[in-house]
Motif scaffolding. Sequence first.
Motif, PDB file in Angstrom:
ATOM      1  N   GLY A 187      34.434 103.751  99.692  1.00 56.12           N
ATOM      2  CA  GLY A 187      35.823 104.066 100.037  1.00 56.12           C
ATOM      3  C   GLY A 187      36.797 103.130  99.347  1.00 56.12           C
ATOM      4  O   GLY A 187      37.967 103.440  99.189  1.00 56.12           O
ATOM      5  N   LYS A 212      33.492 109.922  99.664  1.00 56.78           N
ATOM      6  CA  LYS A 212      32.838 110.350 100.903  1.00 56.78           C
ATOM      7  C   LYS A 212      32.156 111.708 100.761  1.00 56.78           C
ATOM      8  O   LYS A 212      31.339 112.087 101.604  1.00 56.78           O
ATOM      9  N   TYR A 217      26.752 108.850  99.532  1.00 58.88           N
ATOM     10  CA  TYR A 217      27.798 108.036 100.160  1.00 58.88           C
ATOM     11  C   TYR A 217      27.238 107.277 101.368  1.00 58.88           C
ATOM     12  O   TYR A 217      27.566 106.117 101.589  1.00 58.88           O
ATOM     13  N   LYS A 301      26.876 102.252 103.212  1.00 57.08           N
ATOM     14  CA  LYS A 301      27.881 103.111 102.574  1.00 57.08           C
ATOM     15  C   LYS A 301      27.949 102.772 101.085  1.00 57.08           C
ATOM     16  O   LYS A 301      28.003 101.609 100.706  1.00 57.08           O
TER      17      LYS A 301
END
Length: 341
Positions: A187, A212, A217, A301
């Motif tokens: 992000g 995302k 992701y 992530k």
Amino acid sequence: MNNPLGILAGVIVCSVTLPIFLSVVSYDNIETNTSQKQEQLIETKSSQKYINYETIDKESPGINIYNHKTNKTEQMDIEEYLYGVLSGEMPSDFDIEALKAQAVAARTYVMYNQENKTSKHKGAAVCTDYTHCQEYKSYEELKESKGEDWIKDSYPIIKQAVDETKGHIITYDGEPILPLYFSTSSGKTENSEEVFSTEYPYLRSVDSPYDKYAPKYASTLKISNKDFVRKLKNTYSDINIIEDNLSSQIKILSRSDGGSVEKIKLGNKEVTGRDIRNILNLNSANFEIKFDTNSLDFVVKGYGHGVGMSQWGAQGMAEEGYKYYEILSHYYKDTIIKDLY
């Protein structure tokens, strides 16, 4: 003498109809002018969005490439080389603007190595090993690995992305940058010094919201307390940590601007998030830890080191209508595209 009643009637008619007539004419003019202005605005916006960086038309140079498969240094036209790099580094079904951004980054990487003499391959600017430089596959390798249909349908798109950015590189203060790139951010991208210790003014943490939607992701690794402790002790002989009650022995101490773990305390030892990523083979150093009685879940992530251009972020921007130079300008701060040949 004229009839005064007739004159009066004429005045009354004019006073009623003239405002209506003027109102209709004025409305038509306003509507026409507004429409014209909107069209002009659209044209102006469109013309401002496209920038032609093609200012020089020279033959592309040859470069020396170390082929790690043949253990030989070969000379190759740089644009031909980039066909093989782009085919290996980014999916061919990505938007053409994302592919162009990747082509310019790959070309810049070669020029950066040549000018700074950073290559460790004697007499060669780059090698063909993706673990060291950039992924490269020859036309014959692509034909064999991807098939005739890919060569027919996808290879022309790869060539288009390279050809339409011929000679373009990314510069900072007039010099080629180190154009780091990776697959998927969490992000936000990372500041270079928080990952690789060296600070570059153009490798700053920026928002990358489209990641995302990338397939990698989010990921999770579940590991037993026993295996986790064993891996730590195999790496750090002086660590003091036991399998029971790990939640009281592990604490994330700090995070980078991009969200990755900077420092984490494990028992009596303080290590980096990158260390844990390497030990456990995590997709990135941006993770949370969830504790169970006999196991841990690492919730991750992003995918990659996180510095520079996110490839899936570039794809998202391209799908939103951004041009390749806008994508590069976003991920490499305060840089300028220069046409070399």
